[in-house]
Design a protein around this motif. Sequence first.
Motif, short mmCIF file in Angstrom:
data_model
loop_
_atom_site.label_atom_id
_atom_site.label_comp_id
_atom_site.label_asym_id
_atom_site.label_seq_id
_atom_site.Cartn_x
_atom_site.Cartn_y
_atom_site.Cartn_z
N GLU A 273 -4.16 6.01 1.74
CA GLU A 273 -3.77 7.36 1.33
C GLU A 273 -3.05 8.24 1.24
O GLU A 273 -4.24 9.52 1.47
CB GLU A 273 -3.37 6.20 0.08
N ASP A 353 2.25 2.48 -4.95
CA ASP A 353 2.71 1.41 -4.73
C ASP A 353 2.23 0.31 -2.87
O ASP A 353 2.77 0.20 -1.85
CB ASP A 353 4.26 1.67 -4.09
N SER A 354 1.34 -0.41 -3.52
CA SER A 354 0.84 -1.20 -2.22
C SER A 354 1.57 -2.54 -1.82
O SER A 354 1.13 -2.67 -0.62
CB SER A 354 -0.36 -2.06 -2.94
N ALA A 355 2.48 -2.20 -1.95
CA ALA A 355 3.91 -3.25 -1.52
C ALA A 355 4.71 -2.46 -0.42
O ALA A 355 4.68 -3.55 0.31
CB ALA A 355 4.51 -3.80 -2.48
N ARG A 356 5.19 -1.47 -0.18
CA ARG A 356 4.88 -0.30 0.21
C ARG A 356 4.32 -0.27 1.38
O ARG A 356 3.18 0.68 0.76
CB ARG A 356 6.11 0.46 0.33
N VAL A 357 3.47 -0.43 2.97
CA VAL A 357 2.75 -0.45 3.18
C VAL A 357 3.91 0.41 5.13
O VAL A 357 4.06 -0.32 6.09
CB VAL A 357 1.82 -1.00 3.78
N PHE A 395 -0.70 4.22 3.51
CA PHE A 395 0.34 3.88 2.15
C PHE A 395 0.68 5.24 1.42
O PHE A 395 -0.43 6.06 1.51
CB PHE A 395 -1.39 3.30 0.83
N HIS A 397 3.57 5.27 -0.35
CA HIS A 397 4.74 5.44 -1.50
C HIS A 397 4.03 5.37 -2.46
O HIS A 397 3.39 4.30 -2.84
CB HIS A 397 5.79 3.86 -0.41
N LYS A 399 4.99 4.26 -7.60
CA LYS A 399 6.00 4.12 -8.37
C LYS A 399 5.98 4.91 -9.80
O LYS A 399 4.45 4.94 -9.67
CB LYS A 399 5.98 2.67 -8.87
#
Length: 586
Positions: A273, A353-357, A395, A397, A399
């Motif tokens: 990250e 934001d672990s959903a945006r990879v 990673f 991104h 929030k």
Amino acid sequence: MKRFFILYFATVGFILFIFILIHKTSYIGEKIELRYHKNYSLTYPEALEAYKYLDKKYKTAKLIEYGPTDFGLPLHLFVISKHGIFNPTQLHRKGFRVLMVNNGIHPGEPCGIDASIQLAYDILEQKDQLWNLLDSTVICFVPVYNIGGAFNRSAYNRANQNGPHEQGFRANAKNLDLNRDFAPMDSRNAQSFAQIFHLWKPHLLIDTHATNGADYQYVMTVIEPHPQGLPPMLGNFYATTMEPFLYSNMEKVGYPMTPYVDPMDETPESGIEQYISTPRYTTGYGRMFNTLTFFTEAHMFKPFHERVLATYHFIKISLEFINLHGSLLALNMNLANEFVKTKEEYVLLWELDSARVESFNFMGYEAEHIVSKITGFKRLKYNREKPFTKPIPYFRHYKPTLSIKKPQFYIIPQAWHEVIYRLSLNGVAMQRLTRDTSLMVESYYIDSYKTLERPYNGHYLHHSVKVQTKQQKVTFYKGDYLVTTNQSCNEYIVQMLEPEAYDSFFAWNFFDPILQRKEYFSPYVFEDYAEKMLAEDPELKNEFEMRKKTDTQFASNAYAQLNFLYHRSPYFEVGFMRYPIFRYNP
């Protein structure tokens, strides 16, 4: 005849002096290179001596002494100015850009110390067209930031590192990790660095390190500015212009680079990250003032001379960048400063934001789990016989999880002088009240917080802070401080003064006295007054009786019942748990 001999020997002596001077200058450069190629890093006295010599030799270089450190010796800044101007105000007025390199914050990771001296020598000797890069740029080096750690030298300070033969220690003379000290500024080092930083106002700041952690093929990794943590014009400029320049040019010189490798799980294949650094770190501190700030993290397992050369090239390529794009960098930095002055909303806390990879091709080594000969359990081992290049998750991104709207002013009672001192060190403009006055302000009450069980860099840090807000009339006194939020350092002001921020002064224990009650009651004395309160306030009596019915522990504890009423009486101290910095919107 006597005059002839005097003149003769004086001439020979002068020629010999010039010869030695020229030879010595050349020798300094060769000596530095030979030492790191032989796995040696310069000691602090040797490093400072090299800079002193370059100062004496070249009119375009100057070693400037600044404030003290915890070790007792002062911080220095070595400046190379092609036009011989060493006044930072004058340089900025003339439009020069400033690249600053900070070395030895962790002296056990000394590659930047040696790389910077080598680069300074090569620039002044006008090697490889380097001199041409300084037409509109000034480069500055902090020779060694953690002087105490540099003197604490041993062959055994870094168990996970491949050389040099000896290196300094991570902590400073006060046993502080200085790369966790830019928010609290407990060290004299940090306080003196703030003076340097705000005088020179660097456009780029590079803090040189070596890594810990995983094994892989890269010599150089980097913790870079995160665009989301910067004003949009500066973040976009970095992402679209500077980041690709650095990565592509490092690859061209034979040192391909990767973002810093801190695996999400055990190995890099699990993903890495990118951080939004907080003010305790150099990178977070720099971004508070819209300076693009980097950690170079040379890989600990690579030979020392390779780490030095990779660091050298990163600084050199950064100098090339600022030479080519410096006017655009300066423009975006100025726009960012103006943007921050009028910016209303500030993010105090971020969440990945672990959903945006994303992904990128990573050059690593296959990881294996073999049986430990010591413990008999499975242990991790990277197999350098099995290199790979393949995509890994990235990673980058975030929030925002907590944002606030800035007030027009913060008001700080003068009693909190340690906070006021740190704000002044960092260029925060403050006015003092000229008379006593009562104002309607927004007060925070600390509703809840958690505290680390063990000290962290000398503090029991608070976190997970929650506050309640109240409108109150508060009396302030002549000499108290008014901080306007129309400044280019607003990000620093908000992050340090809002108690819920990750690295706020509250988090670092500067306001702990408010967390303890100073006045109490004696039950046998307060009993009569409590009875009168209940008789005169039906709503309070109803709340009290309902609490007894619904809370068996409360109902069985006489002191708790009286304390409940004491909290609601005019005798209860208004300052208990009240955050002592106030938000004011006239």
